[in-house]
Design a protein around this motif. Sequence first.
Motif, PDB file in Angstrom:
ATOM      1  N   THR A  10       1.162  -1.509   0.153  1.00 46.55           N
ATOM      2  CA  THR A  10      -0.384   0.219   0.543  1.00 46.55           C
ATOM      3  C   THR A  10       0.910   1.578   0.294  1.00 46.55           C
ATOM      4  N   PHE A  11       2.036   1.344   0.897  1.00 46.38           N
ATOM      5  CA  PHE A  11       2.903   2.433   0.780  1.00 46.38           C
ATOM      6  C   PHE A  11       3.638   2.802  -0.403  1.00 46.38           C
ATOM      7  N   LEU A  12       3.360   1.566  -1.057  1.00 48.60           N
ATOM      8  CA  LEU A  12       4.165   1.699  -2.479  1.00 48.60           C
ATOM      9  C   LEU A  12       3.494   1.973  -3.213  1.00 48.60           C
ATOM     10  N   LEU A  13       2.180   1.844  -3.540  1.00 46.10           N
ATOM     11  CA  LEU A  13       0.650   2.091  -4.449  1.00 46.10           C
ATOM     12  C   LEU A  13       0.926   3.529  -4.163  1.00 46.10           C
ATOM     13  N   VAL A  14       0.617   4.410  -3.239  1.00 51.83           N
ATOM     14  CA  VAL A  14       0.507   5.291  -2.637  1.00 51.83           C
ATOM     15  C   VAL A  14       2.039   6.416  -2.670  1.00 51.83           C
ATOM     16  N   THR A  15       2.802   5.730  -2.749  1.00 46.28           N
ATOM     17  CA  THR A  15       4.487   6.842  -2.981  1.00 46.28           C
ATOM     18  C   THR A  15       4.587   6.742  -4.514  1.00 46.28           C
ATOM     19  N   VAL A  16       4.876   5.929  -4.947  1.00 46.88           N
ATOM     20  CA  VAL A  16       5.583   5.593  -6.095  1.00 46.88           C
ATOM     21  C   VAL A  16       5.119   6.296  -7.287  1.00 46.88           C
ATOM     22  N   THR A  26       6.712  14.099   3.653  1.00 42.80           N
ATOM     23  CA  THR A  26       5.041  14.434   3.599  1.00 42.80           C
ATOM     24  C   THR A  26       4.508  13.080   3.217  1.00 42.80           C
ATOM     25  N   SER A  27       4.931  12.085   2.281  1.00 47.22           N
ATOM     26  CA  SER A  27       3.786  11.272   1.765  1.00 47.22           C
ATOM     27  C   SER A  27       3.797   9.992   3.002  1.00 47.22           C
ATOM     28  N   THR A  28       5.235   9.698   4.182  1.00 43.71           N
ATOM     29  CA  THR A  28       5.761   8.409   4.921  1.00 43.71           C
ATOM     30  C   THR A  28       4.522   8.819   5.515  1.00 43.71           C
ATOM     31  N   LEU A  29       4.696  10.231   6.138  1.00 47.25           N
ATOM     32  CA  LEU A  29       4.158  10.774   7.561  1.00 47.25           C
ATOM     33  C   LEU A  29       2.549  10.406   7.732  1.00 47.25           C
ATOM     34  N   ALA A  30       1.891  11.429   6.421  1.00 50.73           N
ATOM     35  CA  ALA A  30       0.497  10.831   5.774  1.00 50.73           C
ATOM     36  C   ALA A  30      -0.092   9.602   6.259  1.00 50.73           C
ATOM     37  N   ILE A  31       1.019   8.793   5.541  1.00 49.97           N
ATOM     38  CA  ILE A  31       0.584   6.837   5.345  1.00 49.97           C
ATOM     39  C   ILE A  31       0.749   6.813   6.699  1.00 49.97           C
ATOM     40  N   VAL A  32       1.553   7.102   7.612  1.00 53.44           N
ATOM     41  CA  VAL A  32       1.893   6.380   8.813  1.00 53.44           C
ATOM     42  C   VAL A  32       0.503   6.537   9.558  1.00 53.44           C
ATOM     43  N   CYS A  33      -0.022   7.846   9.445  1.00 52.76           N
ATOM     44  CA  CYS A  33      -0.653   8.587  10.598  1.00 52.76           C
ATOM     45  C   CYS A  33      -2.297   8.519  10.145  1.00 52.76           C
ATOM     46  N   VAL A  34      -2.147   7.376   8.647  1.00 50.13           N
ATOM     47  CA  VAL A  34      -3.441   6.865   8.051  1.00 50.13           C
ATOM     48  C   VAL A  34      -3.388   5.818   8.858  1.00 50.13           C
ATOM     49  N   ALA A  35      -2.871   4.814   8.835  1.00 51.00           N
ATOM     50  CA  ALA A  35      -2.322   3.840   9.340  1.00 51.00           C
ATOM     51  C   ALA A  35      -2.874   3.279  10.700  1.00 51.00           C
ATOM     52  N   LEU A  36      -2.279   4.892  11.679  1.00 52.75           N
ATOM     53  CA  LEU A  36      -2.262   4.507  13.066  1.00 52.75           C
ATOM     54  C   LEU A  36      -4.030   4.903  13.150  1.00 52.75           C
ATOM     55  N   SER A  37      -4.942   5.429  12.759  1.00 53.68           N
ATOM     56  CA  SER A  37      -6.629   5.862  12.142  1.00 53.68           C
ATOM     57  C   SER A  37      -7.294   4.537  11.964  1.00 53.68           C
ATOM     58  N   PHE A  38      -6.823   3.506  11.431  1.00 51.59           N
ATOM     59  CA  PHE A  38      -7.505   2.342  10.688  1.00 51.59           C
ATOM     60  C   PHE A  38      -6.650   0.960  11.522  1.00 51.59           C
ATOM     61  N   ALA A  56       7.994   4.065  14.722  1.00 53.36           N
ATOM     62  CA  ALA A  56       9.089   5.048  15.388  1.00 53.36           C
ATOM     63  C   ALA A  56       8.883   6.272  15.030  1.00 53.36           C
ATOM     64  N   PRO A  57      10.304   7.120  15.768  1.00 50.45           N
ATOM     65  CA  PRO A  57       9.599   8.547  16.113  1.00 50.45           C
ATOM     66  C   PRO A  57       9.372   9.212  14.765  1.00 50.45           C
ATOM     67  N   TYR A  58       8.445   9.931  14.890  1.00 52.64           N
ATOM     68  CA  TYR A  58       8.420  10.649  13.667  1.00 52.64           C
ATOM     69  C   TYR A  58       9.415  11.812  13.147  1.00 52.64           C
ATOM     70  N   SER A  59      10.223  11.911  13.814  1.00 52.66           N
ATOM     71  CA  SER A  59      11.494  12.549  13.122  1.00 52.66           C
ATOM     72  C   SER A  59      11.967  11.182  12.342  1.00 52.66           C
ATOM     73  N   ILE A  60      12.554   9.709  12.724  1.00 51.10           N
ATOM     74  CA  ILE A  60      13.252   8.730  12.076  1.00 51.10           C
ATOM     75  C   ILE A  60      12.268   8.430  10.824  1.00 51.10           C
ATOM     76  N   LEU A  61      10.583   8.389  11.607  1.00 52.99           N
ATOM     77  CA  LEU A  61       9.940   8.178   9.644  1.00 52.99           C
ATOM     78  C   LEU A  61      10.008   9.415   9.008  1.00 52.99           C
ATOM     79  N   ALA A  62      10.162  10.411   9.423  1.00 51.58           N
ATOM     80  CA  ALA A  62      10.667  11.804   8.272  1.00 51.58           C
ATOM     81  C   ALA A  62      11.912  11.618   7.439  1.00 51.58           C
TER      82      ALA A  62
END
Length: 384
Positions: free
Chosen positions: A56-62, A100-112, A123-129
């Motif tokens: 899903t991450f690749l399907l969105v970010t690529v 931006t897309s990485t942080l957005a996908i993580v936030c959406v995944a945590l919401s569902f 992981a911490p948001y700084s590492i994700l960024a």
Amino acid sequence: MREPDNVVSTSPLYTQFFGWRRWAVGTAVVFGVMVLQILPSAVSRQPASDIALRITFLLVTVPLLMFALSASFHWATRRRLASGRTLLVSLLVAAVVGATSTLAIVCVALSFPSLGMQPERRAPYSILAAFGVIYGLIMCAVWALAFVYPFAAEDARLRALETEKLKLEAEQLRAAAELAHLRAQLEPHFLLNTLNAIAGLVTQDPREARRLLACLGDLLRDALHDVDEMQTLDEEIAWLRRYADILESRHAGSLRFQWNIESPAEDVLLPRLLLQPLVENAVKHGALRRRGGGGTVLVRASVTPAENQAAARLVCTIEDNGPGVPEAPPRSGAFGLHAVRRRLALKYEGAALRLESSPDGTRSIVELPCIPAEKQPGPRPTSR
């Protein structure tokens, strides 16, 4: 509306490489390659939720990164930014979109929670960024390889072809200008010598001077009638015969011309007035310097046989019975031989001018490719 196939596209080159179809195909290929890197994880029996989340991450970010990088390249190209600035813009866009897309996908995944993302494993948001920035830069390199490299290679090929074309055109213009310069020097040179020859007859034989002036008028009319650089040997010989009439009359009793022109050579093309300087040299520095008089100039022309027409050669020989050419460098200001050699070099490949001299006379030999003239209707000047 689709353009017909025979219509040449006037759109910029980058639009031909970043059209929607190419973008879709390129994105699909990149996505497929990235998915193939994930499939081995399934063999290692990792949770299916992790594999689904990665796909899903690749399907969105690529597609997002491919679109953002292509759009930024469009913008930079239209703004005509330098290559360094274009690269900087692409890297900046890749880093921002990746983070931006990485942080957005993580936030959406945590919401569902059904997506399998566990908050305690986040992981911490700084590492994700930071991961998003590195991932974006890697995808920028992949995008450059898939999209920019074909564009750059094609652009380099077109530029090389255009450069080669410009060089060829410049060489043709230079050759034409030099030929025009040589001809501009040659024609006044001939005219001055001919007028000097007629001037000697004005007081001695006015009737003959008038006849020769009329002959000179015919020469000038023939020289100015056709502006084409090329003419047949028959036309050149007809012109030279009139010129020889003037010289024979001026030097009556001490100069005589002979002609031996083979029929196959008459329709061969050669540059206008190519042989005139050689005839003039044969008269001035050969026949008229013969002791006791009786100077003779022989003009011959023939076509050498060959297996095919393209290999045939026209051979023109101007021979005199003078004292020969002294073994000394050409005098300052000598023009005739230089003009003939230079015109041959500019007009042909493999043409040559040879000079053979002995105490019994001098022979100038011109060899050039045999190019027959096209048969055209209408009268042609004939040799007298």
